[in-house]
Design a protein around this motif. Sequence first.
Motif, PDB file in Angstrom:
ATOM      1  N   TYR A 181      -2.926   5.921   1.809  1.00 37.60           N
ATOM      2  CA  TYR A 181      -2.979   5.170  -0.079  1.00 37.60           C
ATOM      3  C   TYR A 181      -3.849   5.730  -1.152  1.00 37.60           C
ATOM      4  O   TYR A 181      -4.736   5.060  -0.637  1.00 37.60           O
ATOM      5  CB  TYR A 181      -2.240   4.151  -0.281  1.00 37.60           C
ATOM      6  CG  TYR A 181      -1.036   3.907   0.714  1.00 37.60           C
ATOM      7  CD1 TYR A 181       0.655   4.355   0.898  1.00 37.60           C
ATOM      8  CD2 TYR A 181      -0.599   2.681   1.538  1.00 37.60           C
ATOM      9  CE1 TYR A 181       1.398   4.200   1.766  1.00 37.60           C
ATOM     10  CE2 TYR A 181       0.389   2.364   2.755  1.00 37.60           C
ATOM     11  CZ  TYR A 181       0.744   2.777   2.456  1.00 37.60           C
ATOM     12  OH  TYR A 181       2.349   2.830   2.913  1.00 37.60           O
ATOM     13  N   PRO A 182      -3.944   7.297  -1.319  1.00 34.36           N
ATOM     14  CA  PRO A 182      -4.939   7.481  -1.998  1.00 34.36           C
ATOM     15  C   PRO A 182      -4.458   6.524  -3.509  1.00 34.36           C
ATOM     16  O   PRO A 182      -4.180   6.834  -4.308  1.00 34.36           O
ATOM     17  CB  PRO A 182      -4.562   8.708  -2.549  1.00 34.36           C
ATOM     18  CG  PRO A 182      -3.599   9.439  -1.171  1.00 34.36           C
ATOM     19  CD  PRO A 182      -2.954   8.090  -1.244  1.00 34.36           C
ATOM     20  N   GLY A 183      -5.818   6.126  -3.771  1.00 32.33           N
ATOM     21  CA  GLY A 183      -5.775   6.137  -5.220  1.00 32.33           C
ATOM     22  C   GLY A 183      -5.908   4.009  -4.379  1.00 32.33           C
ATOM     23  O   GLY A 183      -5.264   3.883  -4.523  1.00 32.33           O
ATOM     24  N   LEU A 184      -7.062   3.229  -5.207  1.00 31.60           N
ATOM     25  CA  LEU A 184      -6.982   2.066  -5.126  1.00 31.60           C
ATOM     26  C   LEU A 184      -6.057   1.000  -5.731  1.00 31.60           C
ATOM     27  O   LEU A 184      -6.027  -0.279  -4.891  1.00 31.60           O
ATOM     28  CB  LEU A 184      -8.715   1.876  -5.633  1.00 31.60           C
ATOM     29  CG  LEU A 184      -8.593  -0.099  -5.365  1.00 31.60           C
ATOM     30  CD1 LEU A 184      -9.139  -0.493  -3.676  1.00 31.60           C
ATOM     31  CD2 LEU A 184     -10.423  -0.839  -6.746  1.00 31.60           C
ATOM     32  N   ALA A 185      -5.381   1.540  -6.412  1.00 26.95           N
ATOM     33  CA  ALA A 185      -4.445   0.113  -7.431  1.00 26.95           C
ATOM     34  C   ALA A 185      -3.414   0.657  -6.497  1.00 26.95           C
ATOM     35  O   ALA A 185      -2.786  -0.569  -6.127  1.00 26.95           O
ATOM     36  CB  ALA A 185      -4.743   0.779  -8.891  1.00 26.95           C
ATOM     37  N   TYR A 186      -3.404   2.248  -6.641  1.00 29.50           N
ATOM     38  CA  TYR A 186      -1.786   2.277  -5.529  1.00 29.50           C
ATOM     39  C   TYR A 186      -1.521   1.661  -4.198  1.00 29.50           C
ATOM     40  O   TYR A 186      -0.635   2.144  -3.883  1.00 29.50           O
ATOM     41  CB  TYR A 186      -1.737   3.983  -5.413  1.00 29.50           C
ATOM     42  CG  TYR A 186      -0.580   4.481  -4.525  1.00 29.50           C
ATOM     43  CD1 TYR A 186       1.112   4.400  -5.755  1.00 29.50           C
ATOM     44  CD2 TYR A 186      -0.972   5.376  -3.744  1.00 29.50           C
ATOM     45  CE1 TYR A 186       1.394   4.450  -4.233  1.00 29.50           C
ATOM     46  CE2 TYR A 186       0.524   5.639  -3.301  1.00 29.50           C
ATOM     47  CZ  TYR A 186       0.949   5.283  -3.156  1.00 29.50           C
ATOM     48  OH  TYR A 186       2.708   6.122  -3.028  1.00 29.50           O
ATOM     49  N   ARG A 187      -2.875   1.632  -3.696  1.00 25.33           N
ATOM     50  CA  ARG A 187      -3.149   0.665  -2.131  1.00 25.33           C
ATOM     51  C   ARG A 187      -2.739   0.078  -2.280  1.00 25.33           C
ATOM     52  O   ARG A 187      -1.798  -0.429  -1.233  1.00 25.33           O
ATOM     53  CB  ARG A 187      -4.160   1.900  -1.492  1.00 25.33           C
ATOM     54  CG  ARG A 187      -5.046   1.042  -0.286  1.00 25.33           C
ATOM     55  CD  ARG A 187      -6.117   1.880   0.213  1.00 25.33           C
ATOM     56  NE  ARG A 187      -6.773   1.853  -0.636  1.00 25.33           N
ATOM     57  CZ  ARG A 187      -7.217   2.933  -1.008  1.00 25.33           C
ATOM     58  NH1 ARG A 187      -6.810   4.156  -0.833  1.00 25.33           N
ATOM     59  NH2 ARG A 187      -8.839   2.523  -1.907  1.00 25.33           N
ATOM     60  N   TRP A 188      -3.656  -1.377  -2.942  1.00 22.42           N
ATOM     61  CA  TRP A 188      -3.305  -2.097  -2.922  1.00 22.42           C
ATOM     62  C   TRP A 188      -1.389  -2.571  -3.564  1.00 22.42           C
ATOM     63  O   TRP A 188      -1.094  -3.265  -2.367  1.00 22.42           O
ATOM     64  CB  TRP A 188      -3.864  -3.413  -4.174  1.00 22.42           C
ATOM     65  CG  TRP A 188      -5.029  -3.088  -3.358  1.00 22.42           C
ATOM     66  CD1 TRP A 188      -6.609  -2.682  -3.814  1.00 22.42           C
ATOM     67  CD2 TRP A 188      -5.849  -3.984  -2.727  1.00 22.42           C
ATOM     68  NE1 TRP A 188      -7.121  -3.757  -3.100  1.00 22.42           N
ATOM     69  CE2 TRP A 188      -7.092  -4.147  -2.314  1.00 22.42           C
ATOM     70  CE3 TRP A 188      -4.823  -4.888  -2.007  1.00 22.42           C
ATOM     71  CZ2 TRP A 188      -7.628  -4.991  -1.471  1.00 22.42           C
ATOM     72  CZ3 TRP A 188      -4.996  -6.007  -1.480  1.00 22.42           C
ATOM     73  CH2 TRP A 188      -7.086  -6.228  -0.782  1.00 22.42           C
ATOM     74  N   MET A 189      -0.838  -1.075  -4.695  1.00 22.98           N
ATOM     75  CA  MET A 189       0.451  -2.164  -4.700  1.00 22.98           C
ATOM     76  C   MET A 189       1.206  -1.804  -3.035  1.00 22.98           C
ATOM     77  O   MET A 189       2.362  -1.890  -3.321  1.00 22.98           O
ATOM     78  CB  MET A 189       0.838  -1.153  -5.703  1.00 22.98           C
ATOM     79  CG  MET A 189       2.879  -0.972  -6.470  1.00 22.98           C
ATOM     80  SD  MET A 189       3.099  -0.013  -7.361  1.00 22.98           S
ATOM     81  CE  MET A 189       3.348   1.506  -6.309  1.00 22.98           C
ATOM     82  N   MET A 190       1.167  -0.433  -2.566  1.00 31.36           N
ATOM     83  CA  MET A 190       2.261  -0.030  -1.299  1.00 31.36           C
ATOM     84  C   MET A 190       1.710  -1.320  -0.581  1.00 31.36           C
ATOM     85  O   MET A 190       3.190  -1.512   0.610  1.00 31.36           O
ATOM     86  CB  MET A 190       1.788   1.502  -0.701  1.00 31.36           C
ATOM     87  CG  MET A 190       1.793   2.000  -2.157  1.00 31.36           C
ATOM     88  SD  MET A 190       3.890   2.475  -2.111  1.00 31.36           S
ATOM     89  CE  MET A 190       4.543   2.700  -1.006  1.00 31.36           C
ATOM     90  N   HIS A 191       0.800  -2.130   0.170  1.00 25.53           N
ATOM     91  CA  HIS A 191       0.833  -3.220   1.305  1.00 25.53           C
ATOM     92  C   HIS A 191       1.402  -4.328   0.309  1.00 25.53           C
ATOM     93  O   HIS A 191       1.727  -4.984   1.235  1.00 25.53           O
ATOM     94  CB  HIS A 191      -0.905  -3.085   1.197  1.00 25.53           C
ATOM     95  CG  HIS A 191      -2.353  -2.159   1.547  1.00 25.53           C
ATOM     96  ND1 HIS A 191      -1.593  -1.612   3.293  1.00 25.53           N
ATOM     97  CD2 HIS A 191      -3.405  -1.363   1.892  1.00 25.53           C
ATOM     98  CE1 HIS A 191      -2.616  -0.497   2.991  1.00 25.53           C
ATOM     99  NE2 HIS A 191      -3.653  -0.392   2.405  1.00 25.53           N
ATOM    100  N   PHE A 192       1.369  -4.575  -0.775  1.00 28.48           N
ATOM    101  CA  PHE A 192       1.968  -5.180  -1.150  1.00 28.48           C
ATOM    102  C   PHE A 192       3.734  -5.110  -0.794  1.00 28.48           C
ATOM    103  O   PHE A 192       4.282  -6.227  -0.685  1.00 28.48           O
ATOM    104  CB  PHE A 192       1.688  -6.075  -2.593  1.00 28.48           C
ATOM    105  CG  PHE A 192       2.740  -6.683  -3.614  1.00 28.48           C
ATOM    106  CD1 PHE A 192       2.654  -8.621  -3.467  1.00 28.48           C
ATOM    107  CD2 PHE A 192       3.923  -6.389  -4.394  1.00 28.48           C
ATOM    108  CE1 PHE A 192       3.094  -9.129  -3.254  1.00 28.48           C
ATOM    109  CE2 PHE A 192       4.144  -7.334  -5.123  1.00 28.48           C
ATOM    110  CZ  PHE A 192       4.341  -9.108  -4.621  1.00 28.48           C
TER     111      PHE A 192
END
Length: 282
Positions: free
Chosen positions: A226-237
């Motif tokens: 998931y590229p992008g730190l904020a996006y990666r956390w959002m997708m994991h959540f």
Amino acid sequence: MLITGASSGIGRELARQLARRARTLVLVARREERLEALRDELLERNPTLGVLVERCDLAHPDDVDSLLDSLSRHLVRVDVLVNNAGLGDYSLYEQESWSHIHQMLQVNVTAPLLLTHRLLRHMVERKRGGILNISSGGARTFVPGLAVYAATKHFLDGFTESLRLELLGTGVVVTQVAPGPVDTEFSEVAGTRERVGGPPAWLRISAAQCAREAIDGFDRAAPLVYPGLAYRWMMHFSSLLPRGVLRAAGLPAAKQLRYGTSLLEPAHPDRGQHVLLAGGPE
């Protein structure tokens, strides 16, 4: 290395960054003039690089066959296949023309399947190589207005994950990249940039960052990026949320698209109830 959809966006950035390490790049897209401009740019920066430009409309399987025949004539062995090309459109499903739906299926599903099928066996025989599939965050959620596009990415998600398991121990790497909002032409062409209920602007990243993180994930043989730190956390959540919650999250976009109203506006009595769009939790 072969990269589809190399004429713009993520594909073009992948070509620029992979050119530093590849011996030969095969650039594939419909717009030949853009591919030629990219080839000239890459050769100016990397004089020893081999670059083969292949005009191909991935919506036509015959074009894909011609591409593969051309590779054979040029004695090109593809060690890494990057299935990057994608097509989408923001619209109600019943308002889409079947010809455009079919085109999306061909580009997003049939073309990567066909290319992978024709090139993978040689990688397995050589015990090295890789498949890098550029998917979408839509593969992991529900996207009203992009029903066919999301469905194709759900397909690619299942295909990539299953293929990865099949290829364990063969020396062939399989990685899926599921970007969120990226600054490319795709948003303008598909009409998704300003859609209601879409990802917030602060999640958007550049195509260069997306390509860089995709390559880094592939180098690590990561199954999913998931590229992008904020996006990666959002997708994991979001992966922890029940399907009913994900449905509810899509309500603003669904109602805006269907009725031209937001959830904060009262439903017109002749327009049905928005709750029918959500369904219950599972």
